[in-house]
Design a protein around this motif. Structure first.
Motif, PDB file in Angstrom:
ATOM      1  N   ILE A 823       0.849  -1.193   0.000  1.00  0.00           N
ATOM      2  CA  ILE A 823       0.000   0.000   0.000  1.00  0.00           C
ATOM      3  C   ILE A 823       0.885   1.244   0.000  1.00  0.00           C
ATOM      4  CG2 ILE A 823      -1.733   1.332   1.283  1.00  0.00           C
ATOM      5  CD1 ILE A 823      -2.658  -1.272   2.561  1.00  0.00           C
ATOM      6  N   ASP A 824       0.565   2.192  -0.874  1.00  0.00           N
ATOM      7  CA  ASP A 824       1.187   3.520  -0.817  1.00  0.00           C
ATOM      8  C   ASP A 824       0.191   4.527  -1.402  1.00  0.00           C
ATOM      9  OD1 ASP A 824       1.320   3.302  -3.568  1.00  0.00           O
ATOM     10  OD2 ASP A 824       3.501   3.154  -3.687  1.00  0.00           O
ATOM     11  N   ASP A 825       0.672   5.697  -1.850  1.00  0.00           N
ATOM     12  CA  ASP A 825      -0.260   6.712  -2.358  1.00  0.00           C
ATOM     13  C   ASP A 825      -0.695   6.459  -3.801  1.00  0.00           C
ATOM     14  OD1 ASP A 825       1.817   7.563  -4.004  1.00  0.00           O
ATOM     15  OD2 ASP A 825       2.273   9.341  -2.830  1.00  0.00           O
ATOM     16  N   GLU A 826      -0.157   5.415  -4.409  1.00  0.00           N
ATOM     17  CA  GLU A 826      -0.574   4.912  -5.721  1.00  0.00           C
ATOM     18  C   GLU A 826      -0.199   5.819  -6.888  1.00  0.00           C
ATOM     19  OE1 GLU A 826      -4.732   3.916  -5.551  1.00  0.00           O
ATOM     20  OE2 GLU A 826      -4.422   2.382  -3.998  1.00  0.00           O
ATOM     21  N   LYS A 827       0.672   6.812  -6.675  1.00  0.00           N
ATOM     22  CA  LYS A 827       0.986   7.703  -7.789  1.00  0.00           C
ATOM     23  C   LYS A 827       2.388   8.317  -7.735  1.00  0.00           C
ATOM     24  CE  LYS A 827      -1.412  11.580  -5.552  1.00  0.00           C
ATOM     25  NZ  LYS A 827      -2.539  12.553  -5.670  1.00  0.00           N
ATOM     26  N   SER A 828       2.925   8.572  -6.557  1.00  0.00           N
ATOM     27  CA  SER A 828       4.166   9.342  -6.468  1.00  0.00           C
ATOM     28  C   SER A 828       5.367   8.440  -6.203  1.00  0.00           C
ATOM     29  CB  SER A 828       4.060  10.393  -5.358  1.00  0.00           C
ATOM     30  OG  SER A 828       4.283   9.797  -4.089  1.00  0.00           O
ATOM     31  N   PHE A 829       6.534   9.075  -6.128  1.00  0.00           N
ATOM     32  CA  PHE A 829       7.764   8.366  -5.775  1.00  0.00           C
ATOM     33  C   PHE A 829       8.047   8.404  -4.282  1.00  0.00           C
ATOM     34  CE2 PHE A 829       8.742   9.169 -10.307  1.00  0.00           C
ATOM     35  CZ  PHE A 829       9.149   7.901 -10.680  1.00  0.00           C
ATOM     36  N   ALA A 830       7.078   8.840  -3.485  1.00  0.00           N
ATOM     37  CA  ALA A 830       7.307   8.928  -2.039  1.00  0.00           C
ATOM     38  C   ALA A 830       7.622   7.567  -1.433  1.00  0.00           C
ATOM     39  CB  ALA A 830       6.092   9.543  -1.352  1.00  0.00           C
ATOM     40  N   TYR A 831       7.170   6.492  -2.083  1.00  0.00           N
ATOM     41  CA  TYR A 831       7.473   5.158  -1.546  1.00  0.00           C
ATOM     42  C   TYR A 831       8.967   4.882  -1.508  1.00  0.00           C
ATOM     43  CZ  TYR A 831       8.242   3.191  -6.281  1.00  0.00           C
ATOM     44  OH  TYR A 831       8.722   2.899  -7.535  1.00  0.00           O
ATOM     45  N   ARG A 832       9.706   5.545  -2.370  1.00  0.00           N
ATOM     46  CA  ARG A 832      11.162   5.332  -2.364  1.00  0.00           C
ATOM     47  C   ARG A 832      11.844   6.084  -1.226  1.00  0.00           C
ATOM     48  NH1 ARG A 832      12.667   5.208  -8.871  1.00  0.00           N
ATOM     49  NH2 ARG A 832      11.410   3.351  -9.308  1.00  0.00           N
ATOM     50  N   GLN A 833      11.069   6.876  -0.513  1.00  0.00           N
ATOM     51  CA  GLN A 833      11.554   7.497   0.721  1.00  0.00           C
ATOM     52  C   GLN A 833      10.890   6.868   1.944  1.00  0.00           C
ATOM     53  OE1 GLN A 833      10.770   9.827  -2.055  1.00  0.00           O
ATOM     54  NE2 GLN A 833      12.926   9.329  -2.439  1.00  0.00           N
ATOM     55  N   GLY A 834      10.389   5.654   1.785  1.00  0.00           N
ATOM     56  CA  GLY A 834       9.853   4.904   2.924  1.00  0.00           C
ATOM     57  C   GLY A 834       8.402   5.175   3.247  1.00  0.00           C
ATOM     58  N   LYS A 835       7.658   5.821   2.331  1.00  0.00           N
ATOM     59  CA  LYS A 835       6.252   6.115   2.582  1.00  0.00           C
ATOM     60  C   LYS A 835       5.388   4.996   1.983  1.00  0.00           C
ATOM     61  CE  LYS A 835       7.253  10.054   4.520  1.00  0.00           C
ATOM     62  NZ  LYS A 835       7.112  10.229   5.989  1.00  0.00           N
ATOM     63  N   TYR A 836       5.329   3.876   2.667  1.00  0.00           N
ATOM     64  CA  TYR A 836       4.530   2.748   2.193  1.00  0.00           C
ATOM     65  C   TYR A 836       4.333   1.752   3.329  1.00  0.00           C
ATOM     66  CZ  TYR A 836       8.961   0.147   1.912  1.00  0.00           C
ATOM     67  OH  TYR A 836      10.160  -0.466   2.211  1.00  0.00           O
ATOM     68  N   LEU A 837       3.442   0.803   3.091  1.00  0.00           N
ATOM     69  CA  LEU A 837       3.252  -0.350   3.969  1.00  0.00           C
ATOM     70  C   LEU A 837       3.443  -1.608   3.137  1.00  0.00           C
ATOM     71  CD1 LEU A 837      -0.026   0.720   5.835  1.00  0.00           C
ATOM     72  CD2 LEU A 837       2.316   0.887   6.706  1.00  0.00           C
ATOM     73  N   TYR A 838       4.269  -2.492   3.620  1.00  0.00           N
ATOM     74  CA  TYR A 838       4.471  -3.788   2.956  1.00  0.00           C
ATOM     75  C   TYR A 838       4.220  -4.845   4.021  1.00  0.00           C
ATOM     76  CZ  TYR A 838       6.708  -7.288  -0.101  1.00  0.00           C
ATOM     77  OH  TYR A 838       6.975  -8.380  -0.896  1.00  0.00           O
ATOM     78  N   ILE A 839       3.123  -5.564   3.847  1.00  0.00           N
ATOM     79  CA  ILE A 839       2.573  -6.405   4.910  1.00  0.00           C
ATOM     80  C   ILE A 839       2.646  -7.870   4.511  1.00  0.00           C
ATOM     81  CG2 ILE A 839       0.506  -6.846   6.303  1.00  0.00           C
ATOM     82  CD1 ILE A 839      -0.455  -4.001   5.379  1.00  0.00           C
ATOM     83  N   GLU A 840       2.983  -8.715   5.459  1.00  0.00           N
ATOM     84  CA  GLU A 840       2.940 -10.162   5.246  1.00  0.00           C
ATOM     85  C   GLU A 840       1.831 -10.754   6.104  1.00  0.00           C
ATOM     86  OE1 GLU A 840       6.236 -13.459   4.772  1.00  0.00           O
ATOM     87  OE2 GLU A 840       5.919 -13.040   6.903  1.00  0.00           O
ATOM     88  N   PHE A 841       1.016 -11.601   5.480  1.00  0.00           N
ATOM     89  CA  PHE A 841      -0.013 -12.351   6.185  1.00  0.00           C
ATOM     90  C   PHE A 841       0.405 -13.820   6.243  1.00  0.00           C
ATOM     91  CE2 PHE A 841      -2.202  -9.014   3.675  1.00  0.00           C
ATOM     92  CZ  PHE A 841      -2.628  -8.207   4.732  1.00  0.00           C
ATOM     93  N   GLU A 842       0.119 -14.455   7.364  1.00  0.00           N
ATOM     94  CA  GLU A 842       0.429 -15.882   7.497  1.00  0.00           C
ATOM     95  C   GLU A 842      -0.712 -16.569   8.244  1.00  0.00           C
ATOM     96  OE1 GLU A 842       4.112 -18.843   8.689  1.00  0.00           O
ATOM     97  OE2 GLU A 842       4.011 -16.841   9.588  1.00  0.00           O
ATOM     98  N   PHE A 843      -1.106 -17.715   7.709  1.00  0.00           N
ATOM     99  CA  PHE A 843      -2.111 -18.541   8.382  1.00  0.00           C
ATOM    100  C   PHE A 843      -1.450 -19.860   8.764  1.00  0.00           C
ATOM    101  CE2 PHE A 843      -5.522 -21.688   8.520  1.00  0.00           C
ATOM    102  CZ  PHE A 843      -6.419 -21.050   9.364  1.00  0.00           C
ATOM    103  N   ILE A 844      -1.441 -20.171  10.054  1.00  0.00           N
ATOM    104  CA  ILE A 844      -0.829 -21.394  10.553  1.00  0.00           C
ATOM    105  C   ILE A 844      -1.495 -21.775  11.868  1.00  0.00           C
ATOM    106  CG2 ILE A 844       1.049 -20.076  11.659  1.00  0.00           C
ATOM    107  CD1 ILE A 844       2.902 -22.428  11.137  1.00  0.00           C
ATOM    108  N   ASP A 845      -1.776 -23.054  12.013  1.00  0.00           N
ATOM    109  CA  ASP A 845      -2.392 -23.578  13.249  1.00  0.00           C
ATOM    110  C   ASP A 845      -3.665 -22.816  13.621  1.00  0.00           C
ATOM    111  OD1 ASP A 845      -0.365 -25.440  13.471  1.00  0.00           O
ATOM    112  OD2 ASP A 845       0.877 -24.121  14.707  1.00  0.00           O
TER     113      ASP A 845
END
Length: 922
Positions: A823-845
């Motif tokens: 997830i980020d702002d969907e248009k700019s380069f701000a993600y390259r300055q750390g403006k984003y969310l990168y999430i991992e989901f895990e299902f176990i037990d």
């Protein structure tokens, strides 16, 4: 003159509506360098390494290589590169003049690694990490080993050919013996063949001022069953044997009208990378050369359909001779990168480590694009955009072809048709949409046109062999072509995109660079003469396949600066080369409204994807002709699962907007487009992960199942990342289609698959006949994956930015699953300055948990978790407990429970939460 121009353009318009005329394009025998190099036959290569000249450096070696037939000396340089990659170059030791080296394809200087060198009287061994290269002196041969396994050899078939630069009257050195005299006489005869020093094709004459300058080398893939790569061709994904079977595959960027299927003819792009894949490993060759190139393929077992491949690729079987590829280029040097895998995905990443990954596009670019040649006027554009809303069909981008301009003059508008282009763009923006328009490289020769006058006055045009501005014919009539290889000219061109120069523009319009092979209607093979001259004195023959990419470099720079380096540019190109993915998306050109062209779109985009260009698509419905309704909706259903999703059509075709068809057809098309939009979170995540890893988005089955030999030749189905398996319906009147479910270990060990429509479980290896109806396309989620979707479909992607997420958790045989969301702002380069969310989901037990992959990154978003659908569990829980990062527990409901799936309703957790979990209660 005006009357002649109109007649000429009318003729060209007619040509563009006809099937390809193969007589307009050369065969190998008509390209003298191909014919000469292909005919090289040596029992023993004449090239020998002089080991006494070896020079060892920390990261590379140099050693002399001599052609004993003529005494010419060459320099061999070999170096190790981080990540199971080697690089070697062969160039003349003392050429009459420098030979062209490609410098614009790599993303930057590779990271070199230390090497260890040992030499004997007969060979040199160069070790780099766990890999090594053995250079055999007499005859010259290179062997590349990955973990002591011979993977690739070069010149093992003694087909190396290097035509040194010379003066026409140059005499060869006296022979040392009778055998050498015979070989020298044969070589001299070769050099005096028609086409060696000058060449004619139809009415065109190529003066070849530097004489013959071809280079060629063969590569054998010792661990491979099949070869694939070298796009762009309208052919199968697995390459077919060409030796003794017609022409080689050709790499030469050309404007081919309504191209032929099952053909090795050159098309719009040329990416000289080939991979060999077998049961033990995958490896590849990147032949870095921008001149016309032909590639002979031998020893493959690829000319089968899926059912034939299943029969023939029985366990342990393989063809007798290892597959080989023989590269032949008209000029330049031998410049080769060897990637050693060992897995398919390793090899793909090694190639993109060299040439770059595609940039994360803006979200709108992943949505649906509506285009034709041409929307009539400003009112037409806005009416079409409004109609999409009336019929509740999502659409993100309206496109304009060449007719929007003032008399085909780019960076201008026809003010009769488009009296207020800026207002039109603002209106589209207010609807949540964008505009993309075309800018081609041909510049109209018109004394009232500022761009032409500037290029003429400043000497910015490509020159002909006499040093004058080259003049050819294209859509405007008489046209000339900027020399984008010159940095000054490229900057001038880029400056034209700036809003202070092109005022009828906006900071977020997309740009379409077409006809950039370059297309020249009255030129040899509908392109530019090879003896034209570029910046630095290079001939067009040296740089032809790079010309379109150099326009892209300028376009990308202009769009960056137009938006103060804030917005990610969106560019579509037809011509392409290695590295194009860093600048633009690619489409497969002027296809036709035929079922065969729908089928061809899959292997064509697969070949581009493994060659670095993930952002690929084909014109929905076919560019030429009028598709029958079944073909049209099946094409939409296919295109919805291909990275670039655009409908486009020729000016002479009937209008094809979805609401122009009967309601039943319109609703099928609407369903396909809406399904695309529901998967936008997955698409966006895949594009981000492509930029991050270099792995292709659209993948052949062998990428995920390298041990399943039955999957090697399959190119009527594909994977998206490692998550979805898609088998489009591409046959007229189909009520069933065969879907192949691959094996994990080359035996009967199966993954679990779930139909995305009804969550039906498939646990088998092999072909299953699947019933389809007008709405049905077989698409399956792999067990063990978690996929994010958005189920609230709006008129455009950017209006869905803050909508909630649904997670589809499909468990594997161990009742586990993993997935990611970006997830980020969907248009700019701000993600390259750390403006984003990168999430991992895990299902176990029985616990679904979430955590941030990059904890240093952060982004404020309104996106929340609306529901979780869990597929494949043996029993349904009675309830579930949500525990957020503050450790507070909340009960959430279980609804829509069935034997195949159940839904956790409204967990309501914000996806900004650094950690949370949902525990199933039984």
């Amino acid at each position: 003159m005006r009357q002649f121009s109109l007649i000429f353009l009318l003729v060209i318009s007619v040509i563009h509506t006809l099937a390809v005329d193969k007589n307009n394009f050369k065969t190998c025998d008509q390209a003298s360098f191909c014919k000469r190099s292909r005919s090289v036959q040596h029992e023993r290569s004449p090239f020998e390494v002089n080991i006494d000249t070896l020079i060892v450096n920390p990261n590379y070696i140099n050693v002399d290589l001599t052609n004993k037939h003529n005494g010419q000396i060459f320099d061999l340089k070999l170096e190790g590169i981080k990540g199971n990659t080697f690089h070697f170059e062969i160039d003349e030791k003392s050429p009459l003049k420098p030979r062209y080296r490609v410098v614009d394809a790599l993303k930057g200087e590779p990271t070199y690694e230390a090497i260890k060198v040992t030499a004997t009287g007969s060979d040199i061994t160069v070790k780099c990490g766990e890999n090594k290269v053995i250079i055999y002196a007499t005859p010259f041969k290179l062997e590349f080993y990955q973990n002591d396994v011979l993977t690739i050899s070069a010149n093992s078939k003694a087909k190396m050919h290097f035509e040194h630069l010379r003066r026409k009257q140059e005499a060869p050195p006296p022979p040392e013996n009778e055998n050498e005299q015979n070989e020298n006489e044969a070589q001299d005869q070769n050099q005096d063949e028609p086409g060696t020093w000058e060449e004619n094709f139809k009415s065109h004459h190529d003066i070849k001022p530097n004489g013959p300058s071809a280079v060629a080398l063969d590569f054998t893939f010792h661990q491979a069953n099949i070869l694939f790569g070298i796009p762009e061709h309208a052919d199968s994904f697995a390459l077919k044997t060409t030796v003794g079977n017609g022409d080689p595959y050709r790499l030469y960027n050309l404007d081919v009208f309504e191209y032929e299927l099952n053909s090795r003819m050159a098309l719009y792009g040329s990416i000289p990378v080939v991979y060999g894949h077998g049961h033990k490993s995958t490896s590849g060759i990147y032949w870095q050369n921008a001149a016309e190139t032909w590639v002979d393929i031998a020893g493959t077992a690829s000319e089968q359909n899926v059912m034939e491949s299943i029969v023939s690729f029985v366990a342990g079987s393989r063809q007798q001779d290892a597959p080989s590829a023989h590269f032949i280029s008209e000029s330049g040097i031998i410049d080769v990168f060897v990637v050693l895998g060992p897995s398919p995905n390793d090899a793909f990443k090694q190639y993109t480590a060299l040439t770059g990954s595609g940039n994360l596009p803006q979200m709108f670019a992943i949505g649906y694009h509506q285009c034709r040649w041409n929307y009539n006027d400003q009112q037409d554009v806005m009416q079409v955009a409004t109609k999409f809303d009336e019929h509740d069909i999502p659409m993100d981008t309206m496109w304009l072809d060449i007719e929007y301009t003032d008399s085909k003059k780019y960076f201008t508008w026809d003010h009769q048709k488009f009296p207020n282009a800026v207002e039109m763009m603002k209106n589209l923006t207010n609807m949540g949409r964008h505009l993309t328009f075309i800018i081609d490289p041909h510049i109209k020769r018109d004394s009232g046109y500022f761009f032409h006058n500037d290029c003429t006055d400043r000497g910015y045009y490509i020159k002909n062999k006499d040093g004058k501005d080259y003049e050819g014919w294209c859509w405007p009539g008489s046209a000339s072509y900027p020399d984008f290889f010159d940095p000054e000219i490229r900057k001038y061109y880029a400056d034209q995109y700036l809003l202070e120069n092109f005022k009828e523009n906006s900071r977020d319009t997309g740009i379409w660079n077409d006809m950039n092979e370059p297309s020249v209607f009255n030129g040899p093979e509908i392109t530019m003469p090879k003896d034209n001259l570029h910046y630095g004195g290079w001939e067009h023959r040296d740089v032809h396949n790079l010309y379109g990419q150099m326009q892209l470099v300028g376009t990308f720079d202009g769009l960056l600066r137009r938006a103060e380096n804030e917005l990610r540019p969106f560019i579509l190109t037809r011509a392409h080369f290695s590295g194009t993915q860093r600048y633009a998306a690619v489409w497969t050109g002027d296809n036709a409204a035929e079922w065969g062209h729908l089928e061809a779109s899959i292997p064509m985009c697969l070949s581009l994807s493994v060659a670095g260009i993930s952002f690929c698509g084909a014109d929905i419905g076919g560019f030429f002709g009028n598709p029958e309704t079944e073909l049209l909706y099946r094409w939409y259903q296919t295109g919805a699962f291909i990275p670039f999703f655009r409908a486009h059509a020729h000016i002479d075709t009937k209008r094809r907007e979805p609401w122009l068809y009967p309601d039943d057809v319109k609703l099928i098309i609407r369903d396909a487009i809406r399904k695309r939009y529901s998967f936008l979170p997955l698409w966006y995540t895949m594009f981000y992960e492509h930029e991050r890893s270099g792995l292709p988005i659209m993948r052949p089955l062998l990428s995920q199942y390298p041990l399943d030999k039955n999957a090697y030749n399959i190119d009527n189905q594909f994977m998206l990342s490692d998550k979805l398996l898609i088998r489009p319906v591409m046959q007229k009147g189909a009520s069933k289609v065969d879907v192949y479910f691959p094996s994990r270990n080359g035996d009967k060990q199966a993954d679990i698959w779930y139909d995305i429509d009804d969550y039906r479980k498939i646990e088998r290896v092999g072909v299953e006949s699947v019933t389809v109806n007008t709405y049905k396309v077989p698409v399956y989620q792999r067990g063990g994956t978690i996929i994010p979707r958005k189920m609230r479909i709006r008129r455009s992607a950017i209006l869905m930015e803050n909508d909630p997420i649904t997670l589809i958790v499909a468990v594997d045989s161990d009742k586990r699953a993993k997935g990611t969301l970006y997830i980020d702002d969907e248009k700019s380069f701000a993600y390259r300055q750390g403006k984003y969310l990168y999430i991992e989901f895990e299902f176990i037990d029985g616990v679904l948990s979430s955590q941030l992959i990059d904890e240093t990154a952060s982004y404020t978003t309104k996106v929340w978790l609306e529901r979780v659908i869990i597929v494949g569990l043996d029993k349904v829980p009675s309830s579930a407990t949500l525990r957020a990062s503050n450790n507070q527990a909340t009960q959430v409901d279980i609804i829509d429970a069935s034997k195949t799936a159940f839904t956790i309703r409204k967990p309501g957790v914000s996806l900004m939460e650094p950690t949370w979990s949902i525990t199933l209660n039984y």
